[in-house]
Design a protein around this motif. Structure first.
Motif, short mmCIF file in Angstrom:
data_model
loop_
_atom_site.label_atom_id
_atom_site.label_comp_id
_atom_site.label_asym_id
_atom_site.label_seq_id
_atom_site.Cartn_x
_atom_site.Cartn_y
_atom_site.Cartn_z
N ILE A 90 15.05 -11.13 63.24
CA ILE A 90 15.41 -10.59 61.97
C ILE A 90 13.92 -10.80 61.01
O ILE A 90 13.63 -11.75 60.65
CB ILE A 90 16.74 -11.18 61.29
N LEU A 91 13.62 -9.57 60.58
CA LEU A 91 12.36 -9.50 59.86
C LEU A 91 12.83 -9.03 58.49
O LEU A 91 13.45 -8.35 58.27
CB LEU A 91 11.41 -8.41 60.32
N VAL A 92 12.34 -9.82 57.34
CA VAL A 92 12.54 -9.62 56.09
C VAL A 92 11.19 -8.98 55.21
O VAL A 92 10.52 -9.94 54.93
CB VAL A 92 13.10 -10.96 55.27
N ASP A 93 11.33 -7.71 55.07
CA ASP A 93 9.81 -7.16 54.37
C ASP A 93 8.72 -7.75 54.89
O ASP A 93 8.68 -7.70 55.97
CB ASP A 93 10.19 -7.45 52.59
N TYR A 94 7.77 -7.93 54.14
CA TYR A 94 6.42 -8.54 54.52
C TYR A 94 5.96 -7.81 55.59
O TYR A 94 5.78 -8.18 56.68
CB TYR A 94 6.77 -10.11 54.96
N PRO A 95 5.49 -6.58 55.45
CA PRO A 95 5.18 -5.65 56.70
C PRO A 95 3.88 -6.08 57.39
O PRO A 95 3.92 -5.84 58.63
CB PRO A 95 5.10 -4.43 56.13
#
Length: 376
Positions: A90-95
């Protein structure tokens, strides 16, 4: 036993990821969480590999200067993911970091969910193709993002903005004004909150300017919101001998008891609006970084408030526009009762557009449902 690997690269990501983990844990009692983030995620039971303090670089020039560290972190992260064998990443923002990891995970057959979309609508729209290719599910928090992605034939879930929940939670603990003033030994004057950002580069660019207009508003108390990752001494170094009032870890309380705020562009502009505090949005970057950004950015506004409302609700002072004269004028304007009331009205509409509370619950239940249905 479901294993979740979560990556958040800054303070706001840590907060929203922590709330997501809290909700996922309720749905999945035996879940195991590991990842990159901050203290809040750790408190919710995430086994931390690295703290976001080691990750936060902003602006083109700063990123180039720290490239070696960034690349090394990416390698450490890839290896750690493989060792953990997660059921989902699960990735949260921070591209900049997360999209590289997404591509790697997809290659390795790991399911990839993304919570809080990178601002691809603002610039680097080409990233949408990478997202479509590598991200199985995207959960967005801004109402216009669903339409944006549908133009690229990519269906996403709009879950509402997690800030609304965070604010409801915080509201329960906001002290009364008298208590707030006594606790911080503050005089009984109307307060103007100064939010110069959370990263060193931002604070060095913003704080001296925000501080300079203090003398023009003698009847107000200017108070700086200290970022959680920095010490009070740091602020004293930026402005030696200016007897700054800095409050650590009390941004919500400070805003709640302010009549207006000067806010560096970022999530804080939205938080301030949702608390109903009239604000002036400020931004000044390194000249080179700014010129590159200007050439690439495809949007009319930089503050989330104006972007969501699709019109100018708050004044944005950007780069050369951010000077003592303009800052003074704009602060004076929002201290006028009529102007302040108009802005507060707009903020109420903004809240409605964001789809009410429950973002973390909604995101967690959708994720859990997707994880438990058979994959095509």
């Amino acid at each position: 036993l479901m294993r979740y690997y979560i990556i958040a690269g800054e303070a706001s990501g840590d907060l929203h990821a922590a709330n997501l983990v809290k909700e996922l844990s309720k749905l999945d009692n035996h879940a195991q969480f590991r990842g990159w983030g901050g203290d809040k995620m750790e408190l919710e039971g995430v086994e931390l590999v690295r703290h976001y303090r080691e990750l936060a670089f902003m602006g083109f020039t700063e990123v180039i200067m720290n490239l070696r560290t960034i690349l090394k972190n990416i390698e450490v992260c890839k290896k750690d993911i493989l060792d953990f064998h997660p059921d989902v990443l699960i990735l949260v923002d921070y591209p900049g970091f997360n999209l590289r990891i997404a591509s790697f995970a997809k290659e390795k057959g790991i399911r990839v969910f993304y919570y809080i979309s990178p601002q691809v609508w603002a610039w680097k729209q080409s990233r949408v193709y990478a997202i479509r290719k590598n991200v199985e599910r995207m959960f967005v928090i801004l109402p216009f993002e669903k339409d944006f992605y549908s133009r690229f034939v990519y269906a996403v879930d709009f879950v509402g903005h997690p800030l609304l929940d965070a604010l409801e939670e915080r509201k329960k603990n906001i002290p009364a004004r008298k208590e707030f003033l006594e606790k911080n030994s503050l005089p009984d004057k109307p307060v103007i909150a100064v939010l110069p950002g959370s990263r060193n580069q931002e604070i060095r660019a913003m704080l001296p300017l925000m501080q300079q207009i203090r003398k023009d508003f003698p009847e107000y108390e200017f108070i700086v919101a200290g970022a959680p990752s920095l010490s009070i001494n740091y602020y004293q170094q930026v402005l030696p001998g200016k007897n700054l009032r800095v409050l650590e870890n009390q941004t919500y309380d400070l805003l709640s008891h302010s009549v207006a705020a000067l806010v560096t562009s970022g999530t804080a502009t939205l938080e301030t609006a949702l608390l109903g505090i009239p604000e002036v949005v400020c931004y000044k970057g390194g000249r080179l970084s700014y010129m590159i950004a200007r050439a690439l950015v495809k949007i009319r506004f930089i503050s989330l408030v104006n972007l969501i409302m699709d019109r100018e609700v708050v004044c944005e002072l950007i780069q050369d526009e951010l000077n003592v004269t303009r800052l003074k004028e704009e602060l004076k304007a929002i201290l006028e009762p009529l102007q302040a009331e108009k802005m507060k009205n707009d903020f109420r509409q903004l809240r409605q557009k964001l789809g009410g509370s429950g973002a973390s619950v909604k995101a967690a239940s959708l994720m859990y449902a997707y994880l438990n249905e058979p994959v095509d």
